[in-house]
Motif scaffolding. Structure first.
Motif, PDB file in Angstrom:
ATOM      1  N   ASN A  12      41.187 -59.336  -2.207  1.00  0.00           N
ATOM      2  CA  ASN A  12      41.154 -59.604  -3.641  1.00  0.00           C
ATOM      3  C   ASN A  12      40.280 -60.804  -3.987  1.00  0.00           C
ATOM      4  O   ASN A  12      39.664 -60.845  -5.057  1.00  0.00           O
ATOM      5  CB  ASN A  12      42.576 -59.819  -4.168  1.00  0.00           C
ATOM      6  N   SER A  16      37.166 -60.555  -6.571  1.00  0.00           N
ATOM      7  CA  SER A  16      36.985 -61.394  -7.754  1.00  0.00           C
ATOM      8  C   SER A  16      35.543 -61.875  -7.873  1.00  0.00           C
ATOM      9  O   SER A  16      34.992 -61.984  -8.978  1.00  0.00           O
ATOM     10  CB  SER A  16      37.954 -62.576  -7.739  1.00  0.00           C
ATOM     11  N   GLN A  17      34.906 -62.152  -6.739  1.00  0.00           N
ATOM     12  CA  GLN A  17      33.505 -62.550  -6.760  1.00  0.00           C
ATOM     13  C   GLN A  17      32.613 -61.384  -7.187  1.00  0.00           C
ATOM     14  O   GLN A  17      31.643 -61.560  -7.928  1.00  0.00           O
ATOM     15  CB  GLN A  17      33.080 -63.056  -5.378  1.00  0.00           C
ATOM     16  N   GLU A  20      32.931 -60.987 -10.909  1.00  0.00           N
ATOM     17  CA  GLU A  20      32.162 -62.023 -11.598  1.00  0.00           C
ATOM     18  C   GLU A  20      30.677 -61.689 -11.596  1.00  0.00           C
ATOM     19  O   GLU A  20      29.969 -61.936 -12.577  1.00  0.00           O
ATOM     20  CB  GLU A  20      32.403 -63.371 -10.934  1.00  0.00           C
ATOM     21  N   ILE A 111      40.166 -64.424 -13.500  1.00  0.00           N
ATOM     22  CA  ILE A 111      40.084 -63.066 -12.964  1.00  0.00           C
ATOM     23  C   ILE A 111      41.304 -62.798 -12.098  1.00  0.00           C
ATOM     24  O   ILE A 111      41.645 -63.606 -11.230  1.00  0.00           O
ATOM     25  CB  ILE A 111      38.800 -62.864 -12.143  1.00  0.00           C
ATOM     26  N   GLU A 112      41.968 -61.686 -12.362  1.00  0.00           N
ATOM     27  CA  GLU A 112      43.092 -61.235 -11.541  1.00  0.00           C
ATOM     28  C   GLU A 112      42.757 -59.861 -10.983  1.00  0.00           C
ATOM     29  O   GLU A 112      42.411 -58.947 -11.733  1.00  0.00           O
ATOM     30  CB  GLU A 112      44.384 -61.152 -12.361  1.00  0.00           C
ATOM     31  N   VAL A 113      42.837 -59.725  -9.682  1.00  0.00           N
ATOM     32  CA  VAL A 113      42.663 -58.429  -9.032  1.00  0.00           C
ATOM     33  C   VAL A 113      44.049 -57.846  -8.773  1.00  0.00           C
ATOM     34  O   VAL A 113      44.960 -58.560  -8.336  1.00  0.00           O
ATOM     35  CB  VAL A 113      41.876 -58.561  -7.722  1.00  0.00           C
ATOM     36  N   ALA A 120      40.668 -54.759 -11.617  1.00  0.00           N
ATOM     37  CA  ALA A 120      40.649 -56.198 -11.850  1.00  0.00           C
ATOM     38  C   ALA A 120      40.569 -56.435 -13.349  1.00  0.00           C
ATOM     39  O   ALA A 120      40.046 -55.598 -14.099  1.00  0.00           O
ATOM     40  CB  ALA A 120      39.477 -56.865 -11.139  1.00  0.00           C
ATOM     41  N   GLY A 122      39.706 -59.583 -16.356  1.00  0.00           N
ATOM     42  CA  GLY A 122      39.094 -60.888 -16.521  1.00  0.00           C
ATOM     43  C   GLY A 122      39.068 -61.324 -17.967  1.00  0.00           C
ATOM     44  O   GLY A 122      38.905 -60.513 -18.887  1.00  0.00           O
TER      45      GLY A 122
END
Length: 252
Positions: A12, A16-17, A20, A111-113, A120, A122
């Motif tokens: 996760n 998140s990267q 983004e 951001i939450e996965v 995800a 964001g």
């Protein structure tokens, strides 16, 4: 929500990267008005796709494509026709990046996965400007704006894609033209206000009509229309910025 394993936490964090990066690619493509590439490459354009602004929400891949690509490209080409007499050097150039420069700086992203790793969510703040020197009257303009994004992403065949976007304009005004705060106060306190302007011609069709967000005013603070996401198990109607039309397993 259950405790994630070390493997899931690493998965996760990497996701998140990637999310983004998808958001950053959006800002670049939007900055050069290349809506066609954005919705062709970084979006999941199925029946659950949605794009929303204060004026309303487009739902489904067909409606989103027509409003966000068809109408946007139309504006770009109309602008090219308007400026070509004053700026003949635009001949032969792509009309889209000539319309305006939308500079969105993304800050304070949350951001939450999902625990299942398949989606995800964001929340982003984007202070920025929209400006152009190529105008039909030869006078440059610049708008200053603060917006918030509520974004949902899904993992499709190993790639992270947009599914939902909700744009919430908190502040939007012309730069260095007038005292916008005083002008807004006068508008809100006018005992005999002018009627609201008619809908803009060519506004995209929407399934959910607005207003969907209330911007900042001198009498009220912005509404928390797209709150930052909390940890969640899976993408569902309790954890999304737009309700789902159909339940799908995007990783399958």
């Amino acid at each position: 929500m259950r405790e994630l394993t070390l493997h899931e936490r690493i998965r996760n964090a990497a996701a998140s990267q990637e999310v983004e990066n998808v958001k950053a690619r959006h800002t670049y493509l939007h900055g050069r008005a290349d809506a066609t590439t954005e919705w062709d490459e970084i979006w999941c354009m199925d029946e659950n796709a949605s794009w929303a602004h204060a004026f309303g929400r487009m739902r489904g891949g067909d409606q989103v494509w027509w409003g966000s690509v068809g109408d946007y490209d139309k504006m770009c080409f109309e602008n090219w026709l308007e400026i070509r007499e004053r700026y003949p050097e635009v001949t032969g150039k792509d009309p889209r990046p000539l319309m305006e420069a939308s500079v969105h700086t993304l800050v304070t992203d949350v951001i939450e996965v999902a625990a299942d790793g398949k989606s995800a969510r964001g929340s982003f703040i984007t202070p920025g400007v929209i400006h152009s020197r190529l105008t039909d009257d030869g006078r440059p303009y610049c708008n200053v704006l603060w917006e918030r994004y509520g974004s949902d992403f899904v993992l499709v065949d190993g790639e992270w894609k947009y599914l939902h976007e909700h744009v919430c304009p908190d502040i939007l005004t012309r730069m260095d033209c007038f005292d916008w705060a005083h002008g807004e106060y006068e508008r809100l306190t006018d005992p005999n206000p002018n009627p609201p302007p008619p809908p803009t011609l060519g506004a995209p069709p929407v399934t959910d009509p607005g207003p969907l967000h209330t911007p900042y005013s001198v009498l009220d603070r912005p509404k928390n229309t797209v709150p930052w996401p909390e940890p969640y198990e899976t993408l569902d109607n309790d954890n999304t910025y737009t309700s789902l039309v159909a339940k799908k397993d995007y990783c399958s």
